[in-house]
Design an enzyme around this catalytic site. Structure first.
Site, PDB file in Angstrom:
ATOM      1  CE  LYS A 167      11.459  37.541  38.066  1.00 16.00           C
ATOM      2  NZ  LYS A 167      11.885  36.117  38.116  1.00 16.00           N
TER       3      LYS A 167
ATOM      4  NE  ARG B 233      11.330  28.426  32.026  1.00 13.17           N
ATOM      5  CZ  ARG B 233      11.696  29.521  32.705  1.00 13.17           C
ATOM      6  NH1 ARG B 233      10.772  30.415  33.046  1.00 13.17           N
ATOM      7  NH2 ARG B 233      12.946  29.699  33.086  1.00 13.17           N
TER       8      ARG B 233
ATOM      9  NE  ARG C 115      15.278  29.420  29.080  1.00 10.90           N
ATOM     10  CZ  ARG C 115      15.001  30.404  29.930  1.00 10.90           C
ATOM     11  NH1 ARG C 115      13.832  31.036  29.853  1.00 10.90           N
ATOM     12  NH2 ARG C 115      15.874  30.761  30.843  1.00 10.90           N
TER      13      ARG C 115
ATOM     14  NE  ARG D  96      18.461  29.553  35.748  1.00  7.97           N
ATOM     15  CZ  ARG D  96      17.348  29.240  35.094  1.00  7.97           C
ATOM     16  NH1 ARG D  96      17.184  28.025  34.582  1.00  7.97           N
ATOM     17  NH2 ARG D  96      16.393  30.134  34.951  1.00  7.97           N
TER      18      ARG D  96
END
Length: 367
Positions: A191, A305, A311, A323
């Site tokens: 997004k 990612r 992260r 998630r």
């Protein structure tokens, strides 16, 4: 905001403000024509409302007549006048008042006044509820004006756009519809990346809830401090606080062509709150455009990612699947909320960046 045919209109004058303008017009006419027994000549179709209200507030004897005239087609003047002067009242030696709903360039009243003068009235006056002084360009004096307004196309209170809108009790002004879009999708759908591309292509403002929170907290704003107080206790930030932050962001660019909302809303309650916020600013959500991606593709993307960004929440497959599961349980039902309004548009989110942008653009172009 309302839609009439293919155009959008926002509130301009309330019914109370229009009534005050009629009162002002009636006061002037009562003051000057009390003993003249005037003939009020309304110009159809637009003047029927003001004629009814004005003559009710004229406290003396009068007569009423109507004639049809038009110098408009759609939203602009054609420069032509079509009229029928079959007035069923003898105007000879009478005080005649042409009553208009609105006068802009003055084409209609100028031509009609010259034609009515051939009926030999003792006096001829022009009364209009609204006048656009910035564009009025005739030598003819407008004797009575209820209210001066800016030069914008309006509908309501007798005025129309291609025959619709006359019955509205308020006045609305033409406006451009903002392209407000909720960009939706699960974690890893892309997004943020696509929002950055699309905001440039369509001249929209990208509002990322995460960025908004970080900005407010980092800069110690009142809302940021309040949000942090909830976050520090491990609690969710109340929707009311989030909406106030978003409202502040929207107000920073009041002339924006529209907004891309990324990361909000996440629940039906938030969607309704966003609808209320935008309604208060005379706009609305045009649609939800959702990136639809298979779970396994999402997991692979997020793991990649995580390797690049470091992260922690993108480095553990179990956390990632949790998630995604939370997304489907808590936020995916928003699809039904927007689908019920015929505002949901799903897009295949798998492929190259340009390919996905092109697919999203097809939906953006429709909104």
């Amino acid at each position: 905001m309302i839609k009439i045919h293919d155009l959008y209109f926002k509130p301009f004058l309330t019914a109370t403000q229009i009534s005050d303008a009629v009162d002002n017009l009636a006061y002037q006419v009562n003051r000057d024509l009390a003993d003249k027994k005037p003939v009020f000549v309304g110009i159809l179709n637009g003047s029927y409302m003001v004629m009814a209200d004005l003559t009710r507030k004229f406290k003396h004897d009068c007569e009423v007549a109507f004639l049809r005239a038009s110098s408009y087609e759609g939203t602009s003047s054609t420069g032509e006048l079509v009229e029928s002067l079959n007035v069923d009242v003898d105007l000879t030696g009478r005080t005649v008042v042409i009553v208009e709903d609105i006068v802009d360039t003055g084409l209609t009243v100028d031509m009609l006044s010259r034609k009515l003068l051939k009926h030999n009235p003792a006096a001829l006056h022009i009364a209009t509820l609204f006048l656009k002084p910035d564009v009025y360009n005739r030598e003819l004096k407008i004797d009575y004006v209820g209210l001066n307004i800016e030069n914008k196309f309006v509908v309501g209170y007798g005025m129309d756009y291609d025959n619709l809108g006359r019955n509205l009790p308020e006045l609305y002004v033409q406006t451009q519809r903002m392209k407000n879009i909720v960009l939706f999708g699960p974690p890893g759908a892309g997004k943020g990346t696509q929002a950055e591309r699309l905001k440039e292509k369509y001249g929209l403002v990208h509002i990322s809830t995460g960025d908004v929170f970080r900005y407010n907290i980092k800069n110690g704003t009142e809302l940021g401090t309040l949000a942090k107080s909830f976050m520090d206790k491990g609690n969710l930030v109340p929707d009311e606080v989030t909406i106030k932050m978003l409202s502040a962001e929207v107000e920073k660019t009041p002339d924006a062509a529209g907004f891309i909302f990324d990361g909000f809303p996440r629940t039906d309650a938030q969607a309704k709150a966003l609808d209320e916020l935008l309604a208060s600013k005379d706009t609305e959500i045009a649609g939800m455009v959702a990136l639809e991606v298979d779970d396994e593709v999402l997991v692979k993307r997020l793991l990649e990612r995580g390797k690049a960004s470091g992260r922690a929440d993108d480095a553990n497959e179990g956390v990632i699947r949790d998630r995604i599961s939370v997304y489907y349980k808590q936020t995916a039902p928003l699809k039904d909320y927007y689908a019920a309004q015929d505002k949901y548009h799903g897009v295949d989110g798998v492929g190259g960046l340009d390919e996905i942008t092109d697919r999203l653009s097809v939906e953006f172009d429709k909104l």
